[in-house]
Every structure is written in structure tokens, then in C-alpha cells.
Design a protein around this motif. Structure first.
Motif, PDB file in Angstrom:
ATOM      1  N   LYS A   1       0.842  -1.196   0.000  1.00 27.98           N
ATOM      2  CA  LYS A   1       0.000   0.000   0.000  1.00 27.98           C
ATOM      3  C   LYS A   1       0.873   1.240   0.000  1.00 27.98           C
ATOM      4  CE  LYS A   1      -4.088  -1.505   2.488  1.00 27.98           C
ATOM      5  NZ  LYS A   1      -4.873  -1.253   3.699  1.00 27.98           N
ATOM      6  N   GLU A   2       0.464   2.233  -0.780  1.00 32.18           N
ATOM      7  CA  GLU A   2       1.144   3.524  -0.752  1.00 32.18           C
ATOM      8  C   GLU A   2       0.615   4.286   0.451  1.00 32.18           C
ATOM      9  OE1 GLU A   2       1.192   7.608  -3.330  1.00 32.18           O
ATOM     10  OE2 GLU A   2       0.892   5.736  -4.388  1.00 32.18           O
ATOM     11  N   SER A   3       1.501   4.891   1.223  1.00 35.15           N
ATOM     12  CA  SER A   3       1.073   5.650   2.394  1.00 35.15           C
ATOM     13  C   SER A   3       0.338   6.898   1.948  1.00 35.15           C
ATOM     14  CB  SER A   3       2.277   6.049   3.242  1.00 35.15           C
ATOM     15  OG  SER A   3       2.870   4.910   3.787  1.00 35.15           O
ATOM     16  N   LYS A   4      -0.775   7.149   2.612  1.00 39.98           N
ATOM     17  CA  LYS A   4      -1.591   8.314   2.282  1.00 39.98           C
ATOM     18  C   LYS A   4      -1.740   9.208   3.499  1.00 39.98           C
ATOM     19  CE  LYS A   4      -4.116   6.014  -1.338  1.00 39.98           C
ATOM     20  NZ  LYS A   4      -3.955   6.678  -2.571  1.00 39.98           N
ATOM     21  N   CYS A   5      -1.960  10.474   3.238  1.00 40.20           N
ATOM     22  CA  CYS A   5      -2.193  11.461   4.283  1.00 40.20           C
ATOM     23  C   CYS A   5      -3.427  11.044   5.082  1.00 40.20           C
ATOM     24  CB  CYS A   5      -2.405  12.820   3.635  1.00 40.20           C
ATOM     25  SG  CYS A   5      -2.855  14.135   4.779  1.00 40.20           S
ATOM     26  N   PRO A   6      -3.345  10.996   6.422  1.00 36.30           N
ATOM     27  CA  PRO A   6      -4.503  10.596   7.219  1.00 36.30           C
ATOM     28  C   PRO A   6      -5.642  11.626   7.212  1.00 36.30           C
ATOM     29  CG  PRO A   6      -2.670  11.201   8.637  1.00 36.30           C
ATOM     30  CD  PRO A   6      -2.157  11.220   7.232  1.00 36.30           C
ATOM     31  N   VAL A   7      -5.377  12.829   6.753  1.00 40.47           N
ATOM     32  CA  VAL A   7      -6.404  13.882   6.737  1.00 40.47           C
ATOM     33  C   VAL A   7      -7.159  13.894   5.408  1.00 40.47           C
ATOM     34  CG1 VAL A   7      -6.818  16.373   6.893  1.00 40.47           C
ATOM     35  CG2 VAL A   7      -5.149  15.286   8.403  1.00 40.47           C
ATOM     36  N   CYS A   8      -6.432  13.937   4.285  1.00 45.79           N
ATOM     37  CA  CYS A   8      -7.094  14.098   2.982  1.00 45.79           C
ATOM     38  C   CYS A   8      -6.908  12.908   2.047  1.00 45.79           C
ATOM     39  CB  CYS A   8      -6.596  15.364   2.305  1.00 45.79           C
ATOM     40  SG  CYS A   8      -4.883  15.236   1.729  1.00 45.79           S
ATOM     41  N   ARG A   9      -6.115  11.923   2.444  1.00 48.89           N
ATOM     42  CA  ARG A   9      -5.866  10.692   1.686  1.00 48.89           C
ATOM     43  C   ARG A   9      -5.024  10.889   0.428  1.00 48.89           C
ATOM     44  NH1 ARG A   9      -5.751   7.512   5.142  1.00 48.89           N
ATOM     45  NH2 ARG A   9      -5.936   5.795   3.707  1.00 48.89           N
ATOM     46  N   LYS A  10      -4.396  12.049   0.230  1.00 52.47           N
ATOM     47  CA  LYS A  10      -3.459  12.236  -0.871  1.00 52.47           C
ATOM     48  C   LYS A  10      -2.151  11.542  -0.498  1.00 52.47           C
ATOM     49  CE  LYS A  10      -5.237  16.715  -2.351  1.00 52.47           C
ATOM     50  NZ  LYS A  10      -4.938  18.144  -2.457  1.00 52.47           N
ATOM     51  N   PRO A  11      -1.267  11.295  -1.469  1.00 51.93           N
ATOM     52  CA  PRO A  11       0.029  10.689  -1.136  1.00 51.93           C
ATOM     53  C   PRO A  11       0.800  11.559  -0.149  1.00 51.93           C
ATOM     54  CG  PRO A  11      -0.351  10.621  -3.499  1.00 51.93           C
ATOM     55  CD  PRO A  11      -1.443  11.478  -2.899  1.00 51.93           C
ATOM     56  N   LYS A  12       1.443  10.911   0.830  1.00 54.78           N
ATOM     57  CA  LYS A  12       2.179  11.679   1.841  1.00 54.78           C
ATOM     58  C   LYS A  12       3.443  12.284   1.251  1.00 54.78           C
ATOM     59  CE  LYS A  12       5.157   8.212   3.911  1.00 54.78           C
ATOM     60  NZ  LYS A  12       5.605   7.598   5.128  1.00 54.78           N
ATOM     61  N   SER A  13       3.920  13.319   1.888  1.00 53.79           N
ATOM     62  CA  SER A  13       5.146  14.002   1.493  1.00 53.79           C
ATOM     63  C   SER A  13       6.222  13.702   2.523  1.00 53.79           C
ATOM     64  CB  SER A  13       4.895  15.512   1.450  1.00 53.79           C
ATOM     65  OG  SER A  13       6.108  16.218   1.406  1.00 53.79           O
ATOM     66  N   SER A  14       7.438  13.452   2.047  1.00 57.22           N
ATOM     67  CA  SER A  14       8.524  13.172   2.997  1.00 57.22           C
ATOM     68  C   SER A  14       8.829  14.395   3.868  1.00 57.22           C
ATOM     69  CB  SER A  14       9.781  12.730   2.249  1.00 57.22           C
ATOM     70  OG  SER A  14      10.212  13.735   1.356  1.00 57.22           O
ATOM     71  N   ASP A  15       8.499  15.593   3.386  1.00 52.92           N
ATOM     72  CA  ASP A  15       8.746  16.807   4.175  1.00 52.92           C
ATOM     73  C   ASP A  15       7.753  16.968   5.334  1.00 52.92           C
ATOM     74  OD1 ASP A  15      10.832  17.516   2.501  1.00 52.92           O
ATOM     75  OD2 ASP A  15       9.574  18.801   1.240  1.00 52.92           O
ATOM     76  N   PHE A  16       6.547  16.380   5.186  1.00 53.38           N
ATOM     77  CA  PHE A  16       5.504  16.567   6.195  1.00 53.38           C
ATOM     78  C   PHE A  16       4.950  15.247   6.714  1.00 53.38           C
ATOM     79  CE2 PHE A  16       5.341  20.201   3.275  1.00 53.38           C
ATOM     80  CZ  PHE A  16       5.652  21.222   4.159  1.00 53.38           C
ATOM     81  N   ALA A  17       5.680  14.162   6.516  1.00 51.22           N
ATOM     82  CA  ALA A  17       5.207  12.813   6.878  1.00 51.22           C
ATOM     83  C   ALA A  17       4.661  12.791   8.295  1.00 51.22           C
ATOM     84  CB  ALA A  17       6.336  11.805   6.727  1.00 51.22           C
ATOM     85  N   PRO A  18       3.558  12.132   8.500  1.00 48.86           N
ATOM     86  CA  PRO A  18       2.811  11.291   7.568  1.00 48.86           C
ATOM     87  C   PRO A  18       1.767  12.063   6.763  1.00 48.86           C
ATOM     88  CG  PRO A  18       1.802  11.108   9.708  1.00 48.86           C
ATOM     89  CD  PRO A  18       2.991  12.033   9.859  1.00 48.86           C
ATOM     90  N   PHE A  19       1.853  13.378   6.741  1.00 51.88           N
ATOM     91  CA  PHE A  19       0.873  14.203   6.038  1.00 51.88           C
ATOM     92  C   PHE A  19       1.386  14.572   4.650  1.00 51.88           C
ATOM     93  CE2 PHE A  19       0.603  14.895  10.589  1.00 51.88           C
ATOM     94  CZ  PHE A  19      -0.704  14.495  10.828  1.00 51.88           C
TER      95      PHE A  19
END
Length: 67
Positions: free
Chosen positions: A5-23
Motif C-alpha cells: 500500500k502507498e502511504s496516504k495522508c490521514p487527513v485528505c488521503r493524498k500521497p504523503k510528502s517526505s517533508d511533512f510525513a505522515p501528512f
């Protein structure tokens, strides 16, 4: 890796960013923090009275009620 599974932002479900992980962004990171600060998220458990909190933090007992 197949089926991973690709990790997704727990708030909006977009792909997470390494700068703001897990968001995915600073905006989603801030929205999540505001939910915790504004009691939008709650940890289940029994309610604790202000007196119980005062006793806990007064230093009379150790962690988890240890003397």
C-alpha cells in the motif's frame, strides 16, 4: 513490491510528502494538530476530574500511582 500500500495522508488521503510525513502538506499537518487541540480527537477512557489531575501532578505519587 507487489501489493504494498502507498502511504496516504490521514487527513485528505493524498500521497504523503517526505517533508511533512505522515501528512501531504503543512496545511494537513496543522489541521490535524488543531483537531487534537480543539478536542476533535479524543482518546477513549473514563473521564478524569480536575481534582484527580491536580493530585496526579502534585508529586504526591509517582507515575501510574506508584509511591
Amino acid at each position: 513490491m507487489a501489493g504494498a500500500k502507498e502511504s496516504k495522508c490521514p487527513v485528505c488521503r493524498k500521497p504523503k510528502s517526505s517533508d511533512f510525513a505522515p501528512f501531504c502538506s503543512a496545511g494537513c499537518k496543522d489541521r490535524d494538530l488543531l483537531q487534537w487541540l480543539g478536542e476533535g480527537y479524543k482518546v477513549p477512557g473514563p473521564a478524569v476530574s480536575p481534582d484527580q489531575l491536580a493530585d496526579h501532578f502534585s508529586g504526591e505519587t509517582g507515575r501510574d500511582g506508584e509511591s
